[in-house]
Design an enzyme around this catalytic site. Sequence first.
Site, mmCIF file in Angstrom:
data_model
loop_
_atom_site.group_PDB
_atom_site.id
_atom_site.type_symbol
_atom_site.label_atom_id
_atom_site.label_comp_id
_atom_site.label_asym_id
_atom_site.label_seq_id
_atom_site.Cartn_x
_atom_site.Cartn_y
_atom_site.Cartn_z
ATOM 1 C CG ASP A 161 -2.180 -0.883 0.990
ATOM 2 O OD1 ASP A 161 -2.555 -0.898 -0.093
ATOM 3 O OD2 ASP A 161 -2.490 -1.585 2.116
ATOM 4 C CG ASP A 215 -7.800 -3.479 -3.508
ATOM 5 O OD1 ASP A 215 -8.391 -4.213 -4.049
ATOM 6 O OD2 ASP A 215 -8.306 -2.968 -2.298
HETATM 7 N N1 GLY Z 1 -7.655 -1.171 -0.340
HETATM 8 C C1 GLY Z 1 -8.434 -1.488 0.709
HETATM 9 C C2 GLY Z 1 -9.577 -1.300 0.270
HETATM 10 O O1 GLY Z 1 -10.107 -0.692 -0.652
HETATM 11 O O2 GLY Z 1 -10.604 -1.331 1.468
#
Ligand code: GLY
Length: 394
Positions: free
Chosen positions: A115, A174
């Site tokens: 992330d 994501d």
């Molecule tokens: N990347 C985590 C979410 O979108 O909840």
Amino acid sequence: MKKTIIAILALLIGAFGCTEEPEEPIFSVEKAKEALDFGVIQYQHKMNATPPGKVPVTFKDDTVRYSDIYWWVSGFYPGSLWYLFEYTGNEIFKNEAHKRTMFLEPLKDHRATHDLGFMLYCSFGNGLRLTGNDEYKQILLTGAESLASRYNPVVEAIKSWDWSDEWQFPVIIDNMMNLEFLMWAAEASGNENFENIAMNHSYTSKNNFYRDDYSSYHVIDFDTLTGNVINKFTHQGYSDESAWARGQSWGLYGFTMMFRESGEEYFLNLAMNIADFLLDHPNLPEDKIPYWDYDAPDIPDTYRDASAGAIMASALLELSTFVEDAKSEKYFNAAEIILANLSSENYMANEGENGNFILKHSVGFLPADSEVDVPLSYADYYFIEALHRYINIK
Ligand code: GLY
């Protein structure tokens, strides 16, 4: 005679409605500015109320919930402050954005998550864009090395999660969002490795995440010896075969951004197919703010996800600039409808309420009964970004 002709003309004009007031547009630059002005007021309250060392995440049971810097959302609060500095030119926002951004510095060496794009590029990245501060640049370049360390050349992707032994090499859709950071790093450092990683990760995602209808799986577990897919499933969605709303928005945004960064037509075509899947979906409500999962069985009696709507609006605005005619109009008009509705009392908070977040009604992780129908820092971030994009395009 002359008078008679004028009278007839006046009657004709009246009859065909040419004198009627033009219909008010659903959204406009003025309305976008009103929404941003409200964001400015709300985030002034937020700045006053946020203790040092805390990262605002959401608001529940009359309490703002905070995290430490290692939770994936830590870049969104400083990122929103940077956008509001850009909008207002107000040094108060700049100083606070700098403080909240520098607080994230240890993340540059944090190799335990994918992330880092969200965490570092939304904070330091926006800061660098707006100030040119070289300290931000050096922190970002170290952070990009940390993100790149998660790349596996057999799988040709960046590993998303380390927190379970259940999977070998989990990648989530994501993760497309973290690639803008690497594309920037390639340009800023001259190190092509960053770009190769971002491109390979995008191809791997394009080839494996999308079903025939252009909906996306949420998670894929890969075999690290062969690079083959072991399993495709969901973590935050309704079911393994469903279309979890925020995941669809991440994919749309990610491939639109990768087309901007690389010029690769495959990414543009995929982004258009995703956009069409979403906008033509029978379960997308009239206001175009998605339910938390497009396949949730209890639609329409279930929750909307304003964060998925805000991310989608921002992506659609950018996509509308890459295509022409009817497609461009379709994507731009849909984004306008989303922004108009997010700016309405249905989704926008009252001043001083909602934990001083701007938007209400997002969903973080419904199957875990976590963050359901609440404000979320990233819903605000992408809403503010989308409003900026809208004003710039107009
Ligand atoms: N990347 C985590 C979410 O979108 O909840």
